[in-house]
Scaffold this motif. Structure first.
Motif, PDB file in Angstrom:
ATOM      1  N   GLY A  36       0.698  -0.774   0.393  1.00 53.22           N
ATOM      2  CA  GLY A  36      -0.064  -0.443  -0.080  1.00 53.22           C
ATOM      3  C   GLY A  36       0.737   1.269  -0.271  1.00 53.22           C
ATOM      4  O   GLY A  36       2.025   1.391   1.025  1.00 53.22           O
ATOM      5  N   HIS A  38      -0.641   4.305   0.172  1.00 49.84           N
ATOM      6  CA  HIS A  38      -1.594   5.637   1.179  1.00 49.84           C
ATOM      7  C   HIS A  38      -2.836   5.112   1.232  1.00 49.84           C
ATOM      8  O   HIS A  38      -3.062   4.110   1.674  1.00 49.84           O
ATOM      9  N   ASP A  39      -2.881   6.549   1.885  1.00 48.30           N
ATOM     10  CA  ASP A  39      -4.639   5.410   2.912  1.00 48.30           C
ATOM     11  C   ASP A  39      -5.299   5.586   1.912  1.00 48.30           C
ATOM     12  O   ASP A  39      -5.886   6.105   1.234  1.00 48.30           O
ATOM     13  N   PRO A  40      -6.285   4.431   2.320  1.00 45.89           N
ATOM     14  CA  PRO A  40      -7.307   3.456   1.313  1.00 45.89           C
ATOM     15  C   PRO A  40      -8.268   4.660   1.254  1.00 45.89           C
ATOM     16  O   PRO A  40      -8.818   4.386   0.081  1.00 45.89           O
ATOM     17  N   GLU A  41      -9.013   5.246   3.080  1.00 50.06           N
ATOM     18  CA  GLU A  41      -9.922   6.596   2.189  1.00 50.06           C
ATOM     19  C   GLU A  41      -9.601   7.360   1.019  1.00 50.06           C
ATOM     20  O   GLU A  41     -10.607   8.096   0.640  1.00 50.06           O
ATOM     21  N   LEU A  42      -8.266   7.605   0.557  1.00 48.82           N
ATOM     22  CA  LEU A  42      -7.994   8.750  -0.229  1.00 48.82           C
ATOM     23  C   LEU A  42      -7.775   7.675  -1.908  1.00 48.82           C
ATOM     24  O   LEU A  42      -6.733   6.939  -2.031  1.00 48.82           O
ATOM     25  N   THR A  50      -4.267   1.384  -7.686  1.00 47.42           N
ATOM     26  CA  THR A  50      -4.041   1.754  -6.143  1.00 47.42           C
ATOM     27  C   THR A  50      -5.660   0.256  -5.668  1.00 47.42           C
ATOM     28  O   THR A  50      -5.522  -0.159  -4.812  1.00 47.42           O
ATOM     29  N   ASP A  51      -6.782   0.623  -6.512  1.00 46.69           N
ATOM     30  CA  ASP A  51      -7.361  -0.036  -5.919  1.00 46.69           C
ATOM     31  C   ASP A  51      -7.640  -1.719  -6.051  1.00 46.69           C
ATOM     32  O   ASP A  51      -8.655  -1.901  -5.220  1.00 46.69           O
ATOM     33  N   ARG A 114       4.128   3.861   1.665  1.00 47.05           N
ATOM     34  CA  ARG A 114       3.595   4.469   3.544  1.00 47.05           C
ATOM     35  C   ARG A 114       5.007   4.122   4.450  1.00 47.05           C
ATOM     36  O   ARG A 114       4.974   5.406   5.151  1.00 47.05           O
ATOM     37  N   ARG A 115       5.746   3.597   4.741  1.00 47.62           N
ATOM     38  CA  ARG A 115       6.300   3.358   5.685  1.00 47.62           C
ATOM     39  C   ARG A 115       7.736   4.487   5.952  1.00 47.62           C
ATOM     40  O   ARG A 115       8.640   4.450   6.284  1.00 47.62           O
ATOM     41  N   GLN A 117       7.163   7.212   4.346  1.00 43.24           N
ATOM     42  CA  GLN A 117       6.923   8.647   3.104  1.00 43.24           C
ATOM     43  C   GLN A 117       7.225   9.223   5.488  1.00 43.24           C
ATOM     44  O   GLN A 117       7.155   8.553   6.074  1.00 43.24           O
ATOM     45  N   ASP A 150      -4.948  15.835  -1.689  1.00 41.64           N
ATOM     46  CA  ASP A 150      -3.883  15.588  -1.714  1.00 41.64           C
ATOM     47  C   ASP A 150      -2.693  16.424  -1.544  1.00 41.64           C
ATOM     48  O   ASP A 150      -1.898  17.780  -1.910  1.00 41.64           O
TER      49      ASP A 150
END
Length: 213
Positions: A36, A38-42, A50-51, A114-115, A117, A150
């Motif tokens: 992943g 990014h935040d899955p909500e975004l 990425t979906d 993500r780790r 960022q 973003d």
């Protein structure tokens, strides 16, 4: 590889090395994509790759790189760098051009695991390809874009001197979303110490950036 010297091109910074990925680098990028980015909500991307499920994200990452190599031409190219920090692959930085010999315009895109960022790596790797564009390829403009929510991407662009260049509306997950276009001119670019380009000379014809006669 004599007939595709892009594989010998590198851009180095105080912390990073940007290079076309080896097969091992591609495996590392695929693993990061599966974890992943990014935040899955975004959804920061205009194409919502990425979906997909983790395994599909990993395979799609490999296929995207293979496809850009196969379709490269001086008239239309996309240079996808693996970004390594302290020897570890942390993400991907793209620099692309269309009819660059005429337009002298490039665009950029990127993602980070993500780790990795929140450490300033995103700014440094964007700066690296801007150094390649302006100081190596003699670009006149660099363009980018980010959805208005973003904030991290927009902050990088602002920090590097991009100016607003209009708004586009996209369908994002079935809803309208505004994307802010941004433009950086050569006059607004400042070369920073510690950023170096290696192996560019033989690559210039592939970028449509052969020196003027």
């Amino acid at each position: 590889m004599r007939h595709f010297p892009i594989f010998r091109l590198r851009v180095t910074t105080p912390r990073l090395e940007l290079r076309l990925p080896s097969l091992d680098d591609l495996d590392a990028l695929a693993d990061l994509a599966a974890e992943g980015v990014h935040d899955p909500e975004l959804m920061p991307f205009t194409f919502p790759w990425t979906d997909a499920e983790p395994a599909a994200r990993a395979l799609g990452t490999l296929q995207y790189h293979f496809g850009t190599w196969a379709s490269w031409s001086p008239e239309r190219w996309s240079c996808l760098f693996a970004v390594a920090c302290e020897g570890r692959v942390v993400g991907m930085q793209e620099l692309s051009g269309s009819d660059f010999a005429v337009t002298r315009e490039v665009s950029t895109g990127s993602w980070l695991g993500r780790r990795f960022q929140g450490k300033g790596i995103g700014t440094e790797m964007r700066t690296a390809v801007l150094h390649l564009a302006f100081d190596g390829l003699d670009a006149r403009y660099a363009v980018s874009g980010a959805f208005t929510d973003d904030h991290a991407s927009l902050a990088v662009s602002r920090k590097l001197g991009y100016r607003d260049d209009g708004i586009e509306t996209h369908s994002r997950r079935g809803k309208a979303a505004d994307l802010r276009r941004l433009r950086l001119t050569r006059d607004d670019w400042t070369t920073l110490p510690g950023f170096e380009i290696h192996g560019l000379g033989p690559c210039l014809p592939l970028f449509g950036a052969e020196p003027a006669p």
